[in-house]
Scaffold this motif. Structure first.
Motif, mmCIF file in Angstrom:
data_model
loop_
_atom_site.group_PDB
_atom_site.id
_atom_site.type_symbol
_atom_site.label_atom_id
_atom_site.label_comp_id
_atom_site.label_asym_id
_atom_site.label_seq_id
_atom_site.Cartn_x
_atom_site.Cartn_y
_atom_site.Cartn_z
ATOM 1 N N HIS A 1 0.826 -1.212 0.000
ATOM 2 C CA HIS A 1 0.000 0.000 0.000
ATOM 3 C C HIS A 1 0.861 1.262 0.000
ATOM 4 N N THR A 2 2.095 1.107 -0.494
ATOM 5 C CA THR A 2 2.899 2.291 -0.794
ATOM 6 C C THR A 2 2.536 2.730 -2.215
ATOM 7 N N LEU A 3 2.843 3.978 -2.520
ATOM 8 C CA LEU A 3 2.392 4.581 -3.779
ATOM 9 C C LEU A 3 3.261 4.152 -4.969
ATOM 10 N N ALA A 4 2.604 3.614 -5.985
ATOM 11 C CA ALA A 4 3.325 3.269 -7.216
ATOM 12 C C ALA A 4 3.039 4.280 -8.318
ATOM 13 N N GLY B 1 -8.460 -0.913 -2.971
ATOM 14 C CA GLY B 1 -9.524 -1.213 -2.011
ATOM 15 C C GLY B 1 -9.264 -0.649 -0.634
ATOM 16 N N CYS B 2 -8.029 -0.203 -0.352
ATOM 17 C CA CYS B 2 -7.706 0.389 0.955
ATOM 18 C C CYS B 2 -8.152 1.839 1.015
ATOM 19 N N GLY B 3 -8.530 2.402 -0.139
ATOM 20 C CA GLY B 3 -8.968 3.798 -0.165
ATOM 21 C C GLY B 3 -7.972 4.741 -0.826
ATOM 22 N N ARG B 4 -6.701 4.323 -0.953
ATOM 23 C CA ARG B 4 -5.708 5.168 -1.627
ATOM 24 C C ARG B 4 -5.767 4.917 -3.140
ATOM 25 N N ARG B 5 -5.220 5.847 -3.891
ATOM 26 C CA ARG B 5 -5.120 5.642 -5.342
ATOM 27 C C ARG B 5 -3.699 5.241 -5.709
ATOM 28 N N GLY B 6 -3.601 4.235 -6.586
ATOM 29 C CA GLY B 6 -2.297 3.914 -7.176
ATOM 30 C C GLY B 6 -1.347 3.133 -6.294
ATOM 31 N N CYS B 7 -1.879 2.398 -5.300
ATOM 32 C CA CYS B 7 -1.005 1.532 -4.486
ATOM 33 C C CYS B 7 -0.337 0.476 -5.366
ATOM 34 N N THR C 1 6.452 -2.744 -11.280
ATOM 35 C CA THR C 1 5.992 -2.089 -10.046
ATOM 36 C C THR C 1 6.647 -2.732 -8.822
ATOM 37 N N VAL C 2 6.757 -4.058 -8.839
ATOM 38 C CA VAL C 2 7.404 -4.764 -7.718
ATOM 39 C C VAL C 2 8.901 -4.430 -7.686
ATOM 40 N N ALA C 3 9.516 -4.318 -8.852
ATOM 41 C CA ALA C 3 10.950 -3.970 -8.904
ATOM 42 C C ALA C 3 11.176 -2.580 -8.305
ATOM 43 N N ARG C 4 10.303 -1.635 -8.617
ATOM 44 C CA ARG C 4 10.444 -0.282 -8.053
ATOM 45 C C ARG C 4 10.229 -0.294 -6.543
ATOM 46 N N LEU C 5 9.301 -1.140 -6.100
ATOM 47 C CA LEU C 5 9.081 -1.290 -4.653
ATOM 48 C C LEU C 5 10.357 -1.808 -3.981
ATOM 49 N N ILE C 6 11.004 -2.765 -4.631
ATOM 50 C CA ILE C 6 12.250 -3.327 -4.062
ATOM 51 C C ILE C 6 13.326 -2.248 -3.980
ATOM 52 N N ALA C 7 13.433 -1.427 -5.020
ATOM 53 C CA ALA C 7 14.413 -0.328 -5.005
ATOM 54 C C ALA C 7 14.088 0.648 -3.869
ATOM 55 N N ASP C 8 12.807 0.909 -3.658
ATOM 56 C CA ASP C 8 12.395 1.793 -2.554
ATOM 57 C C ASP C 8 12.770 1.190 -1.198
#
Ligand code: ADP
Ligand code: BMX
Ligand code: ZN
Length: 291
Positions: free
Chosen positions: A156-159, A167-173, A220-227
């Motif tokens: 649920h971090t922003l991508a 579904g958590c209410g945020r946009r673009g998780c 998207t998962v690769a960018r999450l890993i970099a983050d």
């Protein structure tokens, strides 16, 4: 002591009898009911564990959702058919008469996977790409759960601020784009209504839209890993979940991660325990009395 381990995911429920040496003796799987009301999940759990009656001395649950004081609160209720809350520990203690512990599924899996790594690794993250995208963080050899049970909910971090509503209410998780549900929800035309499993199979046959959806998930998962690397210098990331473990998915993620500057690279491996990481992690946390 033998443990009845239970893994509650958005798509499937698994139960296993685990012996004191952390070996799985017997395992059962049922689909997760998609219902807003707790009764359906309670009944599914009852029938899932019935064959194990009298064989364990305790229950250890790894479940999707934020788990705090034994209660499941969905961060993304869409993953559980709209179910927002469920009294996990009370329900299973009532059904079995045994002491029961509950922990988030990805946090549990992170612990089992951490235990399977060489001893010198102290900082690692586990990411499950499954119905949702879940995470478990080990920092200085300790599992982070957080005061509210929220630690590790990196799906649920922003991508993409212009991405789909989550579904958590945020946009673009990350989850809205990369998860099994997210992949399926973004499919259009001939792929509309298909599961991520079906879309993945079409990607493997070279279907352009399917490949685009799967590649966007992997990127998207690769960018999450970099983050994550930037956030706490993890030495290693372990990938699990049925999308994460699908043939060729990890290589796609690794390819996108390699395009990031070298400072963001980290060791990337598939879950040693494959689909059993959550079950084993819950049993290990119970055995080690860590939570
Ligand atoms: P859970 O979320 O209940 O733990 P899974 O890890 O099996 O369950 O993840 C379920 C998601 O994975 C669904 O979206 C499903 O369509 C997808 N999936 C299941 N099997 C595969 C597969 N072989 N390849 C790609 N996706 C899969
Ligand atoms: C969601 C969230 C997490 C969970 C993750 C993976 C809910 C119900 N679940 O981000 O707690 O760890 O999905 O869950 O809010 P799975 O069902 O894909 O295994
Ligand atoms: Zn979200």
């Amino acid at each position: 002591m033998s443990t009845l381990a239970i893994d509650i995911g958005g798509t499937k429920l698994a139960a296993a009898l685990i012996d004191p040496r952390q070996q799985i003796i017997d395992r059962r799987i049922l689909p997760t009911p998609a219902s807003r009301t707790p009764e359906a999940l309670r009944e599914a759990l009852r029938s899932l564990i019935a064959p194990f009656a009298g064989q364990a001395q305790r229950v250890a649950v790894a479940s999707t959702g934020i788990i705090r004081h034994g209660i499941l609160t969905a961060l993304n209720p869409d993953n559980l058919g709209g179910l927002a809350q469920f009294p996990l520990v009370d329900t299973l203690a009532q059904l079995t008469g045994l002491p029961c512990l509950a922990v988030n599924d990805a946090q549990a899996a992170a612990w089992a996977e951490y235990r399977a790594l060489p001893g010198e690794v102290r900082d690692m993250a586990f990411i499950t790409v499954s119905t949702g995208v879940g995470g478990g963080i080990i920092s200085h050899g300790k599992l982070l759960t957080g005061r509210q049970g929220m630690a590790g909910h990196i799906g649920h971090t922003l991508a993409d601020p212009h991405g789909p509503l989550c579904g958590c209410g945020r946009r673009g998780c990350v989850e809205a784009i990369a998860s099994g549900r997210g992949i399926s929800a973004q499919a259009v035309d001939a792929l509309h209504g298909m599961t991520a499993k079906e879309i993945y199979a079409l990607h493997q046959q070279g279907h352009p839209q399917a490949t685009c959806l799967i590649e966007r998930s992997a990127q998207t998962v690769a960018r999450l890993i970099a983050d994550l690397k930037a956030g706490y210098d993890c030495e290693c990331v372990v990938l699990g979940g049925s999308v994460g473990l699908a043939d060729g998915y990890l290589s796609l993620v690794a390819g996108y991660l390699a395009r990031e500057p070298a400072a963001y690279h980290t060791h990337l491996v598939a879950a040693h325990h494959q689909h059993d990481a959550g079950l084993l992690g819950a049993a290990m946390l119970a055995e080690e009395d860590i939570l």
